[in-house]
Design a protein around this motif. Structure first.
Motif, PDB file in Angstrom:
ATOM      1  N   ARG A 145      -5.997  11.710   1.717  1.00 51.50           N
ATOM      2  CA  ARG A 145      -5.375  10.457   0.767  1.00 51.50           C
ATOM      3  C   ARG A 145      -6.687   9.660   0.753  1.00 51.50           C
ATOM      4  O   ARG A 145      -7.095   9.330   1.810  1.00 51.50           O
ATOM      5  CB  ARG A 145      -4.120  10.017   1.719  1.00 51.50           C
ATOM      6  N   TYR A 146      -6.726   8.890  -0.224  1.00 51.06           N
ATOM      7  CA  TYR A 146      -7.546   7.993  -0.365  1.00 51.06           C
ATOM      8  C   TYR A 146      -6.948   6.603  -0.828  1.00 51.06           C
ATOM      9  O   TYR A 146      -5.950   6.577  -1.731  1.00 51.06           O
ATOM     10  CB  TYR A 146      -8.800   8.236  -1.575  1.00 51.06           C
ATOM     11  N   ARG A 147      -7.519   5.460  -0.542  1.00 50.98           N
ATOM     12  CA  ARG A 147      -6.758   4.122  -0.660  1.00 50.98           C
ATOM     13  C   ARG A 147      -7.181   3.631  -2.025  1.00 50.98           C
ATOM     14  O   ARG A 147      -8.186   3.662  -2.420  1.00 50.98           O
ATOM     15  CB  ARG A 147      -7.300   3.287   0.395  1.00 50.98           C
ATOM     16  N   HIS A 148      -5.914   3.169  -2.875  1.00 46.98           N
ATOM     17  CA  HIS A 148      -6.372   2.742  -3.938  1.00 46.98           C
ATOM     18  C   HIS A 148      -6.496   1.028  -3.581  1.00 46.98           C
ATOM     19  O   HIS A 148      -6.240   0.624  -2.514  1.00 46.98           O
ATOM     20  CB  HIS A 148      -4.881   2.838  -4.824  1.00 46.98           C
ATOM     21  N   GLN A 149      -6.922   0.398  -4.853  1.00 49.08           N
ATOM     22  CA  GLN A 149      -7.400  -0.931  -4.664  1.00 49.08           C
ATOM     23  C   GLN A 149      -6.055  -1.789  -4.308  1.00 49.08           C
ATOM     24  O   GLN A 149      -6.256  -3.079  -3.854  1.00 49.08           O
ATOM     25  CB  GLN A 149      -8.021  -1.618  -5.972  1.00 49.08           C
ATOM     26  N   ASP A 150      -4.963  -1.374  -4.698  1.00 44.30           N
ATOM     27  CA  ASP A 150      -3.782  -2.138  -4.464  1.00 44.30           C
ATOM     28  C   ASP A 150      -3.123  -1.954  -3.050  1.00 44.30           C
ATOM     29  O   ASP A 150      -2.149  -2.442  -2.829  1.00 44.30           O
ATOM     30  CB  ASP A 150      -2.692  -2.125  -5.508  1.00 44.30           C
ATOM     31  N   GLY A 151      -3.856  -0.897  -2.185  1.00 40.76           N
ATOM     32  CA  GLY A 151      -3.545  -0.798  -0.866  1.00 40.76           C
ATOM     33  C   GLY A 151      -2.702   0.459  -0.812  1.00 40.76           C
ATOM     34  O   GLY A 151      -2.346   0.904   0.582  1.00 40.76           O
ATOM     35  N   SER A 152      -2.203   1.102  -1.662  1.00 43.98           N
ATOM     36  CA  SER A 152      -1.417   2.167  -1.605  1.00 43.98           C
ATOM     37  C   SER A 152      -2.351   3.279  -1.504  1.00 43.98           C
ATOM     38  O   SER A 152      -3.616   3.204  -1.738  1.00 43.98           O
ATOM     39  CB  SER A 152      -0.609   2.551  -3.242  1.00 43.98           C
ATOM     40  N   TYR A 153      -1.985   4.654  -1.379  1.00 41.98           N
ATOM     41  CA  TYR A 153      -2.892   5.824  -1.348  1.00 41.98           C
ATOM     42  C   TYR A 153      -2.302   6.986  -2.165  1.00 41.98           C
ATOM     43  O   TYR A 153      -1.316   7.311  -2.480  1.00 41.98           O
ATOM     44  CB  TYR A 153      -2.508   6.494   0.208  1.00 41.98           C
TER      45      TYR A 153
END
Length: 199
Positions: A108-116
């Motif tokens: 899993r990679y972190r999105h800029q909005d904090g979600s993955y």
């Protein structure tokens, strides 16, 4: 003449008038098409180092994760990996360093909005260089669907279990009631049989 046709075929890679074989591409055109493929691919393409840093990423990374290419290239990619997936990701990178090929590895990679976002990876080390060519596919929606299906299946199993339990209880209660009803009759018949046997 036959000799002229042979020379022509050797220079062009195909016989005159033969439209079935693609023309030979020049190095500049091949390079241009490679760049175009890299830039426009919907999958996340990258060149990564065995030091844990991205060396090059295509625009799909920004489209999927929201981060700019500069942000992704500025540090280690472990900075974007979910904490629970870092150990497995390091282990996979070690395998690549040893010459193995990565097939369908997930993290899993972190999105800029904090979600993955869930990624599924295929990667290959570059011979003689501390680099890896890799392609990742965003499978987040697939993961959501799999989880939803699993939750539905769990609910159905619970429902069926309750129904079977309730049905079994009703059956046992019916048997118990029937036994209670028949017990006096069976006892009286047993006494009658005993009396007849005694006479």
């Amino acid at each position: 003449s036959p000799s002229t046709n042979k020379r022509t075929r050797g220079l062009t890679g195909r016989r005159r008038g033969d439209g079935l074989q693609a023309p030979v591409l020049g190095a500049a055109q091949i390079e241009q098409e490679s760049v175009s493929f890299f830039e426009h691919s919907p999958d996340l393409l990258c060149v990564a180092g065995l030091d844990g840093c991205f060396k090059r990423v295509n625009p799909a990374w920004t489209s999927v994760l929201g981060w700019t290419a500069q942000a992704l290239l500025s540090g280690q990619f472990f900075d974007f990996v979910h904490p629970d997936d870092i150990r497995a990701t390091r282990a996979e990178l070690a395998k690549l360093a040893a010459g193995a090929v990565t097939i369908m590895f997930e993290n899993r990679y972190r999105h800029q909005d904090g979600s993955y976002r869930w990624f599924q990876w295929n990667a290959r080390p570059v011979a003689g260089q501390p680099l890896v060519y890799a392609v990742a596919r965003d499978v987040t929606r697939q993961k959501w669907l799999e989880r939803e299906i699993a939750e539905i299946a769990d609910r159905e199993r619970e429902r069926l279990g309750r129904e079977l339990h309730d049905g079994l209880c009703q059956t046992l209660a019916g048997i118990s009631a029937l036994s209670t009803t028949l017990a006096p009759t069976l006892a009286a018949r047993s006494e009658l049989n005993s009396a007849e046997a005694a006479t």
